[in-house]
Design a protein around this motif. Structure first.
Motif, PDB file in Angstrom:
ATOM      1  N   GLU A  44       1.336  -6.680   9.261  1.00 30.91           N
ATOM      2  CA  GLU A  44       1.198  -7.495   8.048  1.00 30.91           C
ATOM      3  C   GLU A  44       1.890  -6.839   6.847  1.00 30.91           C
ATOM      4  O   GLU A  44       1.918  -7.417   5.753  1.00 30.91           O
ATOM      5  N   ALA A  45       2.469  -5.650   7.094  1.00 34.72           N
ATOM      6  CA  ALA A  45       2.996  -4.839   5.984  1.00 34.72           C
ATOM      7  C   ALA A  45       4.110  -5.553   5.213  1.00 34.72           C
ATOM      8  O   ALA A  45       4.186  -5.459   3.984  1.00 34.72           O
ATOM      9  N   GLN A  46       4.946  -6.260   5.978  1.00 32.64           N
ATOM     10  CA  GLN A  46       6.071  -6.933   5.313  1.00 32.64           C
ATOM     11  C   GLN A  46       5.562  -8.027   4.363  1.00 32.64           C
ATOM     12  O   GLN A  46       6.023  -8.140   3.224  1.00 32.64           O
ATOM     13  N   ILE A  47       4.580  -8.778   4.845  1.00 32.13           N
ATOM     14  CA  ILE A  47       3.997  -9.823   3.987  1.00 32.13           C
ATOM     15  C   ILE A  47       3.348  -9.164   2.769  1.00 32.13           C
ATOM     16  O   ILE A  47       3.522  -9.611   1.631  1.00 32.13           O
ATOM     17  N   ALA A  48       2.631  -8.070   3.027  1.00 32.36           N
ATOM     18  CA  ALA A  48       1.924  -7.393   1.927  1.00 32.36           C
ATOM     19  C   ALA A  48       2.909  -6.869   0.884  1.00 32.36           C
ATOM     20  O   ALA A  48       2.644  -6.947  -0.330  1.00 32.36           O
ATOM     21  N   ALA A  49       4.047  -6.357   1.339  1.00 32.08           N
ATOM     22  CA  ALA A  49       5.041  -5.826   0.391  1.00 32.08           C
ATOM     23  C   ALA A  49       5.527  -6.946  -0.528  1.00 32.08           C
ATOM     24  O   ALA A  49       5.651  -6.761  -1.751  1.00 32.08           O
ATOM     25  N   ALA A  50       5.760  -8.111   0.046  1.00 31.03           N
ATOM     26  CA  ALA A  50       6.250  -9.233  -0.773  1.00 31.03           C
ATOM     27  C   ALA A  50       5.167  -9.723  -1.732  1.00 31.03           C
ATOM     28  O   ALA A  50       5.426  -9.971  -2.920  1.00 31.03           O
ATOM     29  N   VAL A  51       3.949  -9.811  -1.220  1.00 30.80           N
ATOM     30  CA  VAL A  51       2.854 -10.356  -2.044  1.00 30.80           C
ATOM     31  C   VAL A  51       2.507  -9.434  -3.209  1.00 30.80           C
ATOM     32  O   VAL A  51       2.101  -9.879  -4.282  1.00 30.80           O
ATOM     33  N   THR A  52       2.680  -8.104  -2.990  1.00 26.69           N
ATOM     34  CA  THR A  52       2.268  -7.153  -4.024  1.00 26.69           C
ATOM     35  C   THR A  52       3.443  -6.671  -4.882  1.00 26.69           C
ATOM     36  O   THR A  52       3.299  -5.718  -5.654  1.00 26.69           O
ATOM     37  N   ALA A  53       4.585  -7.360  -4.736  1.00 30.70           N
ATOM     38  CA  ALA A  53       5.797  -6.903  -5.449  1.00 30.70           C
ATOM     39  C   ALA A  53       5.586  -6.836  -6.964  1.00 30.70           C
ATOM     40  O   ALA A  53       6.199  -6.004  -7.636  1.00 30.70           O
ATOM     41  N   GLY A  54       4.693  -7.654  -7.492  1.00 33.79           N
ATOM     42  CA  GLY A  54       4.548  -7.721  -8.953  1.00 33.79           C
ATOM     43  C   GLY A  54       3.421  -6.863  -9.510  1.00 33.79           C
ATOM     44  O   GLY A  54       3.078  -6.988 -10.692  1.00 33.79           O
ATOM     45  N   ILE A  55       2.815  -6.008  -8.677  1.00 36.79           N
ATOM     46  CA  ILE A  55       1.718  -5.176  -9.203  1.00 36.79           C
ATOM     47  C   ILE A  55       1.993  -3.695  -8.917  1.00 36.79           C
ATOM     48  O   ILE A  55       2.758  -3.361  -8.019  1.00 36.79           O
ATOM     49  N   ASP A  56       1.332  -2.826  -9.674  1.00 38.21           N
ATOM     50  CA  ASP A  56       1.404  -1.390  -9.380  1.00 38.21           C
ATOM     51  C   ASP A  56       0.414  -1.087  -8.269  1.00 38.21           C
ATOM     52  O   ASP A  56      -0.766  -1.444  -8.383  1.00 38.21           O
ATOM     53  N   VAL A  57       0.903  -0.421  -7.220  1.00 37.12           N
ATOM     54  CA  VAL A  57       0.037  -0.118  -6.075  1.00 37.12           C
ATOM     55  C   VAL A  57      -0.143   1.399  -5.980  1.00 37.12           C
ATOM     56  O   VAL A  57       0.826   2.153  -5.914  1.00 37.12           O
ATOM     57  N   ALA A  58      -1.403   1.832  -5.980  1.00 35.99           N
ATOM     58  CA  ALA A  58      -1.665   3.275  -5.852  1.00 35.99           C
ATOM     59  C   ALA A  58      -1.547   3.714  -4.401  1.00 35.99           C
ATOM     60  O   ALA A  58      -1.171   4.849  -4.116  1.00 35.99           O
TER      61      ALA A  58
END
Ligand code: NAD
Length: 357
Positions: A44-58
């Motif tokens: 699911e990592a690829q989907i997660a990368a796209a979905v979280t592109a607009g936020i800062d991820v720790a």
């Protein structure tokens, strides 16, 4: 005289095809979170990368496994604590949502859920954790995601057979919600809409899995399904279609396979519920509607194809029987349950027409 108590859990639901990233960014900002842990399995990592592109991820955390093994839950909790996480974002199926819930259960961290299957866990306050091959579940409001972000586009990468199994699993929750303990007219209305949407939408995916899909019917069914599942599970009712939970088999496929046998078993004893189900399918008979859909979807048919061994049927029945709510429309005996599981194991058509006694 009709009496009921209906509790609606507080949760924000944002729905928009192609809008997950935008909706997530605005939710993270609304919550004021600064240290976000994103949970997603490696698939699911690829989907997660796209979905979280607009936020800062720790932290991106991908050590996800089906049915939330307790060791993985503890490891993820420690990671969240050590990193000073203040928000969990889970992007994926029920297994990923389940891990986020396991963390929230002990840390109280809020969850934003971005589901990519039709499992429905995101809409419940039910957690599940597996220890020594046995899954325990419980209810805790801390595990209810504060926000759910639905985006039909995220389901496009699901293989068709998984879409079918996951969609039928959602349908099983809707059917079950018609007669589960504390079924009430509010849940039943939502369940009927879930059945109608899934019945209409799943064949579209089967016929043409490629994007763009003309309708987002199945996904429209999801919020309703999740809410039914919520009410059903909140009452800690383990029902007939749950052998996967006890035996660690493929959850969605197991429910998809057992559902028609459970419907055939219960329907004659719950005529009002059966009539509602039939009406949602647009057929005269509930089983007729479900079987036509399964036919169109070439749905999973036999538990023997999904990990159940014949030698384990008696054990499965013994585990499931005590968990069946007393309110099940038809009394269930060890004999009838074992016969139902044997029919589902073999994918017997006869079991659909003359269900276990
Ligand atoms: P899952 O989360 O295990 O996902 C199945 C597979 O699909 C995984 O390999 C996953 O990586 C992959 N996947 C997910 N989304 C994808 C996508 N968009 N494209 C391609 N691959 C994708 O299975 P599930 O059926 O979603 O969830 C089952 C789990 O959820 C079970 O453990 C079940 O007990 C739990 N559940 C809990 C509740 C609750 O209320 N607590 C309710 C329903 C289900």
């Amino acid at each position: 005289m009709l009496t009921f108590e209906h509790v609606t859990l507080g949760q924000r639901v944002l729905f928009g095809s192609g809008m997950a990233a935008e909706n997530l960014a605005s939710e993270v900002s609304r919550l004021g979170s600064r240290r976000v842990m994103v949970l997603a399995s490696e698939f699911e990592a690829q989907i997660a990368a796209a979905v979280t592109a607009g936020i800062d991820v720790a932290s991106f955390y991908d050590d996800v496994a089906p049915h939330v093994p307790v060791e993985k839950a503890e490891k993820a909790r420690s990671a969240a604590r050590e990193l000073g996480i203040d928000l969990l974002v889970c992007v994926g199926g029920g297994s990923t949502t389940g891990l986020a819930k396991a963390i929230a259960m002990t840390t109280g961290l809020p969850i934003i859920a971005v589901p990519t299957t039709y499992a429905g866990s995101e809409a419940t306050n039910v957690w599940g954790i597996t220890e020594a091959s046995r899954k325990s579940t419980g209810v805790d409001d801390r595990v209810l995601p504060v926000t759910v972000i639905y985006d039909a586009a995220l389901t496009l990468s699901l293989p068709v057979d998984l879409s079918v199994a996951s969609g039928l699993n959602a349908l099983a929750h809707c059917v079950d919600s018609m007669w589960a303990p504390r079924a009430d007219p509010i849940n039943q209305a939502l369940a009927a809409e879930g059945i109608r949407a899934l019945n209409q939408g799943l064949p579209l995916i089967k016929d043409d899995p490629s994007p763009p899909r003309p309708g987002t019917g199945p996904v429209r069914g999801v919020p309703g399904c999740g809410r039914f599942c919520l009410r059903r599970l909140r009452n800690a009712s383990q029902d007939l279609p749950c052998p996967g939970r006890h035996l660690q088999h493929a959850h969605a496929q197991t429910h998809a396979t057992v559902l028609p046998y459970v419907l055939a078993f219960n329907a004659p004893h719950a005529p009002a519920a059966a009539a509602r189900i039939a009406a949602a399918f647009g057929t005269n008979d509930a089983s007729e509607g479900l079987n036509a859909l399964r036919e169109a979807l070439e749905a999973p048919r036999a538990l023997k194809d999904h990990g159940l061994l014949e030698a384990n049927i008696t054990e499965a029945a013994a585990l499931i029987l005590p968990a069946i709510p007393a309110s099940n429309p038809r009394p269930v005996t060890a004999h009838s349950l074992e016969r139902l599981l044997r029919d589902a194991y073999a994918g017997s058509d006869a079991g659909l027409h003359s269900p276990a006694l």
